[in-house]
Design an enzyme around this catalytic site. Structure first.
Site, mmCIF file in Angstrom:
data_model
loop_
_atom_site.group_PDB
_atom_site.id
_atom_site.type_symbol
_atom_site.label_atom_id
_atom_site.label_comp_id
_atom_site.label_asym_id
_atom_site.label_seq_id
_atom_site.Cartn_x
_atom_site.Cartn_y
_atom_site.Cartn_z
ATOM 1 N N HIS A 104 -1.600 -5.002 18.559
ATOM 2 C CA HIS A 104 -1.199 -4.455 17.312
ATOM 3 C C HIS A 104 -0.469 -2.994 17.535
ATOM 4 C CE1 HIS A 104 -1.035 -3.044 13.112
ATOM 5 N NE2 HIS A 104 -1.329 -4.347 12.496
ATOM 6 N N CYS B 187 2.146 6.212 8.640
ATOM 7 C CA CYS B 187 1.061 6.351 7.426
ATOM 8 C C CYS B 187 0.012 7.522 7.929
ATOM 9 C CB CYS B 187 0.374 4.957 7.388
ATOM 10 S SG CYS B 187 -0.939 5.037 5.991
ATOM 11 N N HIS C 128 3.039 2.169 11.256
ATOM 12 C CA HIS C 128 2.068 1.909 12.209
ATOM 13 C C HIS C 128 1.899 3.001 13.214
ATOM 14 C CE1 HIS C 128 1.509 -2.095 10.904
ATOM 15 N NE2 HIS C 128 2.682 -2.746 11.317
ATOM 16 N N GLU D 135 -0.074 -0.558 15.758
ATOM 17 C CA GLU D 135 -0.973 0.763 15.242
ATOM 18 C C GLU D 135 -2.018 1.279 16.611
ATOM 19 O OE1 GLU D 135 -4.729 1.974 12.835
ATOM 20 O OE2 GLU D 135 -3.306 0.402 11.621
ATOM 21 N N CYS E 90 0.891 -1.256 0.186
ATOM 22 C CA CYS E 90 -0.127 -0.086 -0.042
ATOM 23 C C CYS E 90 0.904 1.193 0.056
ATOM 24 C CB CYS E 90 -1.023 0.093 1.241
ATOM 25 S SG CYS E 90 0.001 0.121 2.698
#
Length: 284
Positions: free
Chosen positions: A122, A94, A72, A124, A12
């Site tokens: 996670h 991001c 993240h 993020e 991405c």
């Protein structure tokens, strides 16, 4: 045997940008550190490590003068600690994650209790939690809403890589229980596009290979989506994992890949499939 690739697959924007920033930071330096793996793909991490881009698990492991914040993101306190050490910071968070961090802060200022639909471990999610003060909750499924307190005003966002359908189901459950709540759908467009393309691909083929790291959240979601449509769905990290026996009777095979899967790995899988002679039945 016909090979079809998903219309959208692989790196991405956020991951590609993070790698490009890390490689640019390496110019003139022998080593650049990333705070945690830059991508959830062991093969790409090995390639980057050979270049001198190395992941560390703590600030005490830092080498050299540069630290890269991965896509993240990271907690605010991590940035402060890096500045205190006079480390050059390359922020590769991001933009979609940066947006989620800002929404989390806004919800907190407005008196909402942050609820993140995602996975608590996670990176993020851990990073977003570091942008607010006070209580917050991380839930993964609609049934988890029952575990939330009665007296909160939920401000709900999503881990950018969660299954959007799951997020929407959580919102429906929130709406059935609370009258005062706020929602921002922060599932990123790249995740949505890959999930939609994978689902469409799975309807057109007899078998699907999902290429990506087994510890990659978005890759696992793709495998779940494809598997719900096409029973012959295989999550693989490398072309060597392809077993020709799995393709007996397969006329059309699909290939998709997670947002942390590099183009060179996808190409290797596609080339391996091209070399496999089709077998119509197990006992011709």
């Amino acid at each position: 045997m016909e090979i079809l690739r998903a219309e959208v697959l692989g790196f991405c924007f956020g991951v590609r940008r993070a790698i490009e920033l890390a490689e640019a930071a390496l110019c003139g330096e022998k080593v650049v550190n990333t705070l945690g793996p830059l991508v959830h793909n062991p093969q790409e991490i090995s390639r980057l490590n050979a270049e001198g881009i190395r992941a560390v698990n703590s600030l005490d492991e830092l080498e050299g003068e540069t630290a890269v914040i991965r896509a993240h993101g990271a907690r605010l306190e991590t940035f402060a600690q890096l500045r205190a050490r006079a480390v050059r910071i390359v922020d590769a968070t991001c933009p979609f994650v940066t947006k989620s961090q800002g929404i989390a802060q806004t919800f907190a200022l407005q008196g909402y209790t942050l609820v993140i639909v995602g996975h608590p471990d996670h990176p993020e999610v851990q990073g977003i939690l570091g942008y607010i003060r006070g209580g917050a909750y991380v839930i993964a499924h609609p049934e988890d809403v029952a575990g939330l307190p009665d007296d909160i005003r939920p401000g709900v966002i999503a881990q950018t890589t969660v299954n959007e359908q799951t997020f929407l189901e959580v919102i429906d459950t929130i709406a059935a229980r609370y009258t005062d709540f706020a929602v921002q759908n922060t599932v990123c467009s790249a995740t949505r596009e890959r999930q939609d393309a994978a689902r469409q691909l799975a309807t057109q083929v007899d078998a699907v290979y999902v290429v990506g790291g087994r510890h990659s959240s978005n890759t696992n979601r793709l495998a779940e989506i494809c598997g719900s449509v096409c029973p012959k769905t295989f999550l693989i990290e490398t072309a060597e994992e392809i077993d020709p026996a799995d393709l007996i009777g397969v006329d059309r095979v699909g290939v998709t890949a997670g947002a942390s899967t590099p183009d060179w790995l996808i190409a290797q899988v596609t080339e391996r499939l091209r070399k496999i002679e089709p077998v119509r039945t197990a006992n011709p």
